[in-house]
Design an enzyme around this catalytic site. Structure first.
Site: not given
Lengths: 362, 189
Positions: A90, A159
């Site tokens: 990322e 998450h």
């Protein structure tokens, strides 16, 4: 004294605001249904078709057709030079996309969820958001960061976080959160066309939901303005301001409240930054009561900012303290019953609205 | 090189005279590296650096007056006083900054190289052959983004050069004390 001056200045600006009801209502024909997934896919497709500088980057966006199938079919149509499957890096690929945007190409970076954007947040904030300012306007960064945000179902603490407040606090970013398919299409197109970095917060649980869309929404030139909220339901007794999935909950709460004789006005914020302070204040000046709803952690959140805006601009118009509904102040638990307790439910919104109206909540 | 050394010496002097504040990172002793590389670049090629960016900016052609004005908070400087010592940007000279975080400039530079390839292959600008250089220190080679970009640049074959300036220091840590190892890689330092 200063408060009165500021309120008078706000009144001047409020007079110039166009009607709050979406003008699209007047064009609306028979309702075609479109899922959020298809709305996002079609928006990406049309923008990539219209401008060859637009390209996609992210994990699984190509061969796998997108982790949530948002980018389905785009690799076949536009090829691997424009739909790039990245390694699991990322920080690296976000920085690469930002560097590319410095040179005028238009990346749309997908984060599998915005929780993973934390690995890349240095590039979102320091390389993207701040560069136009640091370079005194020489370098603009026409990049979009998109992906699902907030709680899903049973995915646990790492998450499930909502990042709206974090990104919306940073000058240099625009932060959008669609609710309906019309929002998804119009706001994503606006984000891709915008010359500044835009954080586009979707919701995984809404991807499969269908919403009616008019012919105007389906037109490839359709675009919504960034920084404008939408009144989803007009009312006069209490204002309920929400974004993303909570707009749906607020609308359901409004139906329940109607049976008890409370006419709620529901605002779909659409844009966290810039926040449509004018519309929210105008609504609260009409209803005199406000409930803010978000799934995110409560402290320093979007609701807190809206409350501060009301206190600064419309304090004299309030008939009750602002009610702020947010997710529980704990990392998201895994067990389904605990998860349900950790996010706002329709009943919580109904109770809060009744509290602002000084009605019994039993 | 001489201009770079004189400039940095002047910065040190201004700093000790308290005319300059905040973070200032000097490049004394390293002038040959970036000056040599940048002399070979064309006008359209671009560079990204760390916060130690004054001399790269000079080599790119940004006037010394514009850079020193930036360090002395003048509105007439290259970034109107909004960037500072660590964030020298110039669109005209293709200087992409000036980044505070170690390793931050490497992906940015990789992205500029990506655009060069994109312009040639997708936008069909056949004459586009821009190259990008990223300058960073030996301490940065500990950072994950360095390896991530090595991987991506090799994977997608970007026109990109990683320039490691080994000055034997990682912030304030002398290299011989630090434990790091790049086994299995060709490393030119």
């Amino acid at each position: 004294m200063l408060g009165i001056v500021r309120q008078k200045m706000l009144e001047q600006s409020l007079k110039k605001i166009p009607p709050a009801v979406s003008v699209l209502r007047s064009y609306s024909s028979a309702a075609k249904q479109m899922t959020i997934r298809d709305a996002l896919n079609s928006a990406l497709d049309e923008e990539m078709s219209a401008d060859s500088k637009v390209f996609l980057m992210g994990e699984e966006v190509g061969e796998y057709q997108g982790a949530y199938k948002i980018t389905k079919g785009l690799l076949d149509k536009y090829g691997p030079e424009r739909v790039l499957d990245t390694p699991i890096t990322e920080a690296g690929f976000t920085g690469v996309a930002v560097g590319a945007a410095y040179y005028g190409v238009k990346p749309v970076v997908e984060f599998m969820t915005f929780n993973f954007s934390m690995q890349a947040i240095d590039h979102i904030i320091n390389s993207a958001a701040k560069t136009n300012y640091m370079s005194s306007g020489q370098i603009s960064v026409p990049i979009v960061f998109r992906g699902p945000n907030g709680a899903a179902a049973g995915v646990g603490a790492q998450h499930s976080q909502c990042y709206a407040a974090w990104y919306a606090s940073c000058p240099g970013l625009k932060v959008l959160a669609p609710y309906s398919s019309e929002d998804a299409r119009g706001l994503l197109k606006a984000a891709i066309r915008d010359p500044d970095p835009v954080v586009f917060l979707e919701n995984e649980l809404l991807y499969g939901e269908s919403f009616p869309v008019s012919d105007e929404v389906l037109d490839s030139s359709f675009c919504l303005p960034i920084g404008k909220a939408k009144i989803e339901r007009k009312g006069k007794d209490v204002t309920i301001a929400a974004y993303s999935k909570m707009v749906g909950y607020a609308l359901k709460a409004a139906e329940t409240l109607e049976k008890d004789g409370i006419d709620a006005e529901v605002i779909n914020l659409r844009s966290m930054r810039p926040l449509d302070r004018s519309m929210i204040n105008a609504s609260v000046r009409k209803t005199s009561r406000l409930v803010t709803v978000e799934e995110a952690f409560p402290q320093h959140g979007v609701g807190a900012e809206i409350c501060a805006s009301i206190v600064e601009e419309s304090f004299a118009y309030l008939d009750a303290p602002v009610e702020r509904i947010a997710g529980a102040d704990v990392p998201m638990p895994y067990a389904a019953n605990l998860e349900r307790m950790a996010v706002p439910q329709v009943e919580d919104i109904v109770r809060a609205a009744k509290r602002t109206c000084y009605r019994s909540v039993s | 090189m001489v201009l770079g050394r004189a400039f940095e010496d002047k910065c040190a002097q201004m700093y000790y005279y308290r005319k300059m504040f905040g973070f200032v990172h000097l490049y004394n002793g390293q002038e040959a590296v970036s000056t040599g590389f940048i002399k070979l670049l064309k006008q359209q090629d671009s560079i990204a650096c760390t916060y130690r960016d004054h001399v790269q900016a000079l080599s790119e052609g940004i006037p010394a007056r514009a850079i020193l004005s930036e360090l002395l908070d003048k509105a007439t400087s290259c970034c109107r006083g909004q960037g500072g010592s660590m964030h020298i940007f110039s669109r005209e000279h293709n200087m992409l900054g000036g980044f505070a975080f170690i390793g931050e400039g490497i992906p940015i530079g990789t992205g500029a190289a990506f655009t060069s390839k994109y312009k040639r292959e997708v936008l069909k600008e056949a004459d586009c052959d821009h190259v990008t250089l990223a300058f960073f220190g030996d301490g940065t080679c500990n950072n994950g983004q360095f390896y991530e970009c090595l991987n991506m640049a090799a994977l997608w074959k970007f026109p990109f050069v990683f320039v490691v300036e080994n000055n034997l220091w990682a912030i304030l840590f002398l290299r011989f004390i630090r434990k790091d190892q790049l086994s299995g890689c060709w490393v030119f330092m």
